[in-house]
Design a protein around this motif. Structure first.
Motif, mmCIF file in Angstrom:
data_model
loop_
_atom_site.group_PDB
_atom_site.id
_atom_site.type_symbol
_atom_site.label_atom_id
_atom_site.label_comp_id
_atom_site.label_asym_id
_atom_site.label_seq_id
_atom_site.Cartn_x
_atom_site.Cartn_y
_atom_site.Cartn_z
ATOM 1 N N ALA A 218 0.859 -1.184 0.000
ATOM 2 C CA ALA A 218 0.000 0.000 0.000
ATOM 3 C C ALA A 218 0.896 1.236 0.000
ATOM 4 O O ALA A 218 2.011 1.207 0.533
ATOM 5 C CB ALA A 218 -0.914 0.016 1.217
ATOM 6 N N LEU A 219 0.411 2.280 -0.620
ATOM 7 C CA LEU A 219 1.142 3.553 -0.674
ATOM 8 C C LEU A 219 0.354 4.590 0.099
ATOM 9 O O LEU A 219 -0.867 4.710 -0.084
ATOM 10 C CB LEU A 219 1.332 3.979 -2.129
ATOM 11 C CG LEU A 219 2.096 5.293 -2.370
ATOM 12 C CD1 LEU A 219 2.939 5.195 -3.649
ATOM 13 C CD2 LEU A 219 1.143 6.494 -2.467
ATOM 14 N N SER A 220 1.046 5.332 0.954
ATOM 15 C CA SER A 220 0.353 6.323 1.781
ATOM 16 C C SER A 220 1.015 7.686 1.691
ATOM 17 O O SER A 220 2.204 7.811 1.359
ATOM 18 C CB SER A 220 0.327 5.882 3.249
ATOM 19 O OG SER A 220 1.619 5.960 3.824
ATOM 20 N N VAL A 221 0.227 8.690 1.994
ATOM 21 C CA VAL A 221 0.717 10.065 2.142
ATOM 22 C C VAL A 221 0.361 10.511 3.550
ATOM 23 O O VAL A 221 -0.793 10.401 3.973
ATOM 24 C CB VAL A 221 0.085 11.010 1.111
ATOM 25 C CG1 VAL A 221 0.678 12.407 1.253
ATOM 26 C CG2 VAL A 221 0.289 10.489 -0.310
ATOM 27 N N SER A 222 1.366 10.994 4.300
ATOM 28 C CA SER A 222 1.188 11.376 5.705
ATOM 29 C C SER A 222 1.304 12.889 5.855
ATOM 30 O O SER A 222 2.209 13.511 5.283
ATOM 31 C CB SER A 222 2.248 10.696 6.577
ATOM 32 O OG SER A 222 2.161 9.294 6.447
ATOM 33 N N VAL A 223 0.397 13.467 6.645
ATOM 34 C CA VAL A 223 0.300 14.915 6.757
ATOM 35 C C VAL A 223 0.165 15.346 8.218
ATOM 36 O O VAL A 223 -0.678 14.808 8.943
ATOM 37 C CB VAL A 223 -0.947 15.435 5.989
ATOM 38 C CG1 VAL A 223 -0.939 16.950 5.930
ATOM 39 C CG2 VAL A 223 -1.014 14.832 4.608
ATOM 40 N N PRO A 224 0.980 16.282 8.679
ATOM 41 C CA PRO A 224 0.780 16.825 10.026
ATOM 42 C C PRO A 224 -0.595 17.472 10.142
ATOM 43 O O PRO A 224 -1.121 18.015 9.163
ATOM 44 C CB PRO A 224 1.895 17.869 10.171
ATOM 45 C CG PRO A 224 2.930 17.445 9.183
ATOM 46 C CD PRO A 224 2.170 16.855 8.031
ATOM 47 N N MET A 225 -1.192 17.423 11.309
ATOM 48 C CA MET A 225 -2.541 17.931 11.507
ATOM 49 C C MET A 225 -2.666 19.413 11.176
ATOM 50 O O MET A 225 -3.744 19.880 10.801
ATOM 51 C CB MET A 225 -3.002 17.672 12.941
ATOM 52 C CG MET A 225 -3.204 16.197 13.278
ATOM 53 S SD MET A 225 -4.332 15.339 12.141
ATOM 54 C CE MET A 225 -5.857 16.251 12.432
ATOM 55 N N ILE A 226 -1.577 20.158 11.263
ATOM 56 C CA ILE A 226 -1.652 21.591 10.955
ATOM 57 C C ILE A 226 -1.925 21.836 9.473
ATOM 58 O O ILE A 226 -2.356 22.931 9.097
ATOM 59 C CB ILE A 226 -0.358 22.329 11.374
ATOM 60 C CG1 ILE A 226 0.853 21.741 10.639
ATOM 61 C CG2 ILE A 226 -0.155 22.285 12.878
ATOM 62 C CD1 ILE A 226 2.124 22.562 10.833
ATOM 63 N N ARG A 227 -1.676 20.808 8.621
ATOM 64 C CA ARG A 227 -1.955 20.954 7.190
ATOM 65 C C ARG A 227 -3.100 20.025 6.743
ATOM 66 O O ARG A 227 -3.300 19.800 5.552
ATOM 67 C CB ARG A 227 -0.703 20.660 6.360
ATOM 68 C CG ARG A 227 0.419 21.658 6.545
ATOM 69 C CD ARG A 227 1.485 21.545 5.487
ATOM 70 N NE ARG A 227 2.227 20.293 5.520
ATOM 71 C CZ ARG A 227 3.302 20.077 6.293
ATOM 72 N NH1 ARG A 227 3.719 21.030 7.118
ATOM 73 N NH2 ARG A 227 3.930 18.913 6.256
ATOM 74 N N TRP A 228 -3.847 19.483 7.690
ATOM 75 C CA TRP A 228 -4.887 18.500 7.382
ATOM 76 C C TRP A 228 -6.262 19.144 7.426
ATOM 77 O O TRP A 228 -6.634 19.793 8.404
ATOM 78 C CB TRP A 228 -4.820 17.365 8.383
ATOM 79 C CG TRP A 228 -5.836 16.275 8.226
ATOM 80 C CD1 TRP A 228 -6.965 16.109 8.972
ATOM 81 C CD2 TRP A 228 -5.816 15.200 7.293
ATOM 82 N NE1 TRP A 228 -7.645 14.988 8.572
ATOM 83 C CE2 TRP A 228 -6.967 14.391 7.532
ATOM 84 C CE3 TRP A 228 -4.945 14.815 6.278
ATOM 85 C CZ2 TRP A 228 -7.259 13.254 6.795
ATOM 86 C CZ3 TRP A 228 -5.232 13.674 5.543
ATOM 87 C CH2 TRP A 228 -6.376 12.903 5.809
ATOM 88 N N ASN A 229 -7.034 19.004 6.375
ATOM 89 C CA ASN A 229 -8.428 19.426 6.326
ATOM 90 C C ASN A 229 -9.125 18.588 5.265
ATOM 91 O O ASN A 229 -8.488 17.804 4.553
ATOM 92 C CB ASN A 229 -8.559 20.937 6.056
ATOM 93 C CG ASN A 229 -7.833 21.352 4.790
ATOM 94 O OD1 ASN A 229 -8.084 20.804 3.716
ATOM 95 N ND2 ASN A 229 -6.925 22.327 4.909
#
Length: 257
Positions: A218-229
């Motif tokens: 599986a391929l994922s993209v991870s994002v800090p919550m400050i840039r998550w919406n």
């Protein structure tokens, strides 16, 4: 770059026609679809058949299918594939597009192992490493891989009475709740994890398939919550699906579309 050889290009065009439909063609089919002279098609078909790239269809006069030679070449190509190396290349391309951390992971028992990783250039980013092992139920890649298992195999790995460790207060710890989440992932073919493995990070993941159609990573993209919406999540879901599809294609998978 050197000049393309027209005869070779036409021969390859013919071979690629066999990827569509029922996988059989006649010389008139090829003439019509490629708009080539009948004499040219006859010569190319005769040459391809003589070299084992196409073969007559038994019981169907005048029709051809792929011969054994493309299979032999494809098998040799598959032998040389390195999931980690191919995954690293695709992960790099995805990361360059979104400037977020991208992982490729495989499933081992009830854990995921990251086999490829490309970091974001942002000062605030997910900190991880290739080779790291995490509980599958706490990660988007892991949930994607668990959702791809046959029901019997999933039950053997995570039985009803299993104790699921929590990495954060948001981690799923109830097998029944996990199965409900996996059912949704199975329908959408996309997994989302919000602060389940890291209280400051959310991730999206899509399945990677091999030439048989089996989900192998599986391929994922991870994002800090400050840039998550919600908007960013939708963008990254599409990007993860696109990256996973590209990696799948490199592994020999052909989409049904």
């Amino acid at each position: 770059m050197g000049r393309l050889v027209p005869a070779v290009t036409r021969a390859l065009d013919i071979l690629e026609l066999f990827l569509d439909g029922d996988g059989t063609l006649s010389a008139p089919d090829i003439v019509r679809r490629l708009q080539l002279p009948r004499t040219t098609v006859h010569e190319l078909v005769t040459t391809l058949a003589a070299r084992g790239y196409i073969a007559p269809v038994p019981g169907r006069s005048g029709r051809y299918r792929l011969g054994v030679r493309p299979y032999q070449l494809g098998s040799r190509y598959a032998e040389q594939l390195d999931l980690a190396a191919e995954g690293q290349q695709v992960a790099r391309a995805v990361a360059e597009t979104c400037d977020e951390t991208v992982h490729v992971a495989i499933l081992e028992d009830t854990d995921v192992i990251y086999i490829a990783k490309v970091d974001s250039t942002h000062a605030v980013r997910m900190v991880s490493a290739a080779g790291r092992r995490l509980p599958a139920h706490c990660t988007s890649v892991g949930k994607m891989l668990l959702a791809s298992l046959p029901e019997r195999e999933l039950a053997a790995r995570i039985p009803d009475g299993a104790e699921l460790a929590a990495m954060t207060p948001h981690s799923i710890t109830d097998p029944a709740a996990l199965r409900e989440a996996l059912a949704g992932i199975r329908r959408r073919q996309i997994a989302v994890e919000s602060r389940e493995s890291n209280p400051d990070v959310s991730c999206v993941a899509a399945p990677v398939r091999d030439r048989t159609g089996q989900v192998v990573a599986a391929l994922s993209v991870s994002v800090p919550m400050i840039r998550w919406n919600d908007g960013r999540r939708a963008e990254l879901e599409q990007l993860a699906v696109k990256g996973a599809a590209e990696l799948s294609e490199r592994l020999g998978h052909r989409s049904a579309e």
